[in-house]
Design a protein around this motif. Structure first.
Motif, PDB file in Angstrom:
ATOM      1  N   ALA A 123       9.525  -3.440   0.649  1.00 53.49           N
ATOM      2  CA  ALA A 123       9.941  -2.035   0.556  1.00 53.49           C
ATOM      3  C   ALA A 123      10.106  -1.585  -0.888  1.00 53.49           C
ATOM      4  CB  ALA A 123      11.247  -1.833   1.321  1.00 53.49           C
ATOM      5  N   GLU A 124      10.611  -2.469  -1.734  1.00 50.05           N
ATOM      6  CA  GLU A 124      10.822  -2.117  -3.146  1.00 50.05           C
ATOM      7  C   GLU A 124       9.532  -2.166  -3.962  1.00 50.05           C
ATOM      8  OE1 GLU A 124      13.930  -4.818  -4.358  1.00 50.05           O
ATOM      9  OE2 GLU A 124      15.501  -3.428  -3.684  1.00 50.05           O
ATOM     10  N   ASN A 125       8.437  -2.636  -3.349  1.00 44.42           N
ATOM     11  CA  ASN A 125       7.187  -2.790  -4.082  1.00 44.42           C
ATOM     12  C   ASN A 125       6.004  -2.162  -3.367  1.00 44.42           C
ATOM     13  OD1 ASN A 125       7.778  -4.553  -6.567  1.00 44.42           O
ATOM     14  ND2 ASN A 125       8.915  -5.544  -4.917  1.00 44.42           N
ATOM     15  N   CYS A 126       6.222  -0.958  -2.847  1.00 41.86           N
ATOM     16  CA  CYS A 126       5.152  -0.070  -2.354  1.00 41.86           C
ATOM     17  C   CYS A 126       4.450  -0.535  -1.091  1.00 41.86           C
ATOM     18  CB  CYS A 126       4.125   0.189  -3.452  1.00 41.86           C
ATOM     19  SG  CYS A 126       4.852   0.985  -4.897  1.00 41.86           S
ATOM     20  N   ALA A 127       5.103  -1.317  -0.252  1.00 44.51           N
ATOM     21  CA  ALA A 127       4.557  -1.614   1.081  1.00 44.51           C
ATOM     22  C   ALA A 127       5.439  -0.886   2.091  1.00 44.51           C
ATOM     23  CB  ALA A 127       4.568  -3.123   1.348  1.00 44.51           C
ATOM     24  N   GLN A 128       5.000  -0.861   3.341  1.00 48.63           N
ATOM     25  CA  GLN A 128       5.777  -0.232   4.400  1.00 48.63           C
ATOM     26  C   GLN A 128       6.134  -1.282   5.434  1.00 48.63           C
ATOM     27  OE1 GLN A 128       2.488   1.517   3.759  1.00 48.63           O
ATOM     28  NE2 GLN A 128       3.644   2.275   2.026  1.00 48.63           N
ATOM     29  N   PRO A 129       7.242  -2.017   5.213  1.00 45.34           N
ATOM     30  CA  PRO A 129       7.604  -3.069   6.159  1.00 45.34           C
ATOM     31  C   PRO A 129       8.330  -2.521   7.397  1.00 45.34           C
ATOM     32  CG  PRO A 129       9.185  -3.021   4.398  1.00 45.34           C
ATOM     33  CD  PRO A 129       8.122  -2.007   4.045  1.00 45.34           C
ATOM     34  N   THR A 130       8.158  -3.223   8.490  1.00 44.64           N
ATOM     35  CA  THR A 130       8.918  -2.993   9.720  1.00 44.64           C
ATOM     36  C   THR A 130       9.410  -4.367  10.160  1.00 44.64           C
ATOM     37  OG1 THR A 130       7.477  -1.174  10.361  1.00 44.64           O
ATOM     38  CG2 THR A 130       8.809  -2.156  12.093  1.00 44.64           C
ATOM     39  N   ILE A 131      10.697  -4.436  10.477  1.00 47.58           N
ATOM     40  CA  ILE A 131      11.242  -5.724  10.932  1.00 47.58           C
ATOM     41  C   ILE A 131      11.292  -5.728  12.440  1.00 47.58           C
ATOM     42  CG2 ILE A 131      13.250  -7.232  10.917  1.00 47.58           C
ATOM     43  CD1 ILE A 131      13.870  -6.251   8.130  1.00 47.58           C
TER      44      ILE A 131
END
Length: 131
Positions: A123-131
């Motif tokens: 999230a802090e490095n320009c990806a879009q994570p979903t947990i």
């Protein structure tokens, strides 16, 4: 770890490379000589000390630290439909940084410390994570 704090510039969630550097600095600071990849045959108390017998030596010490890690062997559990998934699948053991995931949607499976730290890094490095 006791008696040697993380450097002030370390982030809240310390990535693997910085953790390794910290542990190396810790060992050097206290004159510790960790033994890696040594098969231990026996650990037993002898008064105030421990006796550790390995494949190559016997060591007496007041303290013993055994570090094997809960996740020494990466395991990807069976997930229904995973074989039909067209994207890439990797284990947290293979994660180094978010660079290859920049701009991508990433599903992080597992909300333990490792999953949460990877999701935060993404999230802090320009990806879009979903947990």
């Amino acid at each position: 770890m006791p008696f040697l704090s993380f450097p002030k510039e370390y982030p809240r969630y310390v990535p693997r490379a910085l953790m390794v550097a910290y542990l190396e600095r810790y060992a050097q600071y206290f004159g510790l000589a960790p033994r890696f990849n040594e098969a231990v045959q026996d650990i037993r108390r002898d008064g105030a000390n421990w006796v550790v017998e390995s494949e190559s030596t016997t060591v007496r010490a007041p303290f013993v630290l055994v570090v094997s890690g809960d996740n020494a062997e990466p395991v990807i559990p069976p997930v229904p439909g995973l074989q039909k998934f067209n994207g890439s699948v990797s284990h947290s053991a293979d994660y180094r940084n978010a660079a290859q995931f920049s701009g991508k949607s990433v599903r992080v499976i597992g909300m333990g410390n490792t999953g949460a730290e990877i999701a935060l890094d993404l999230a802090e490095n320009c990806a879009q994570p979903t947990i």
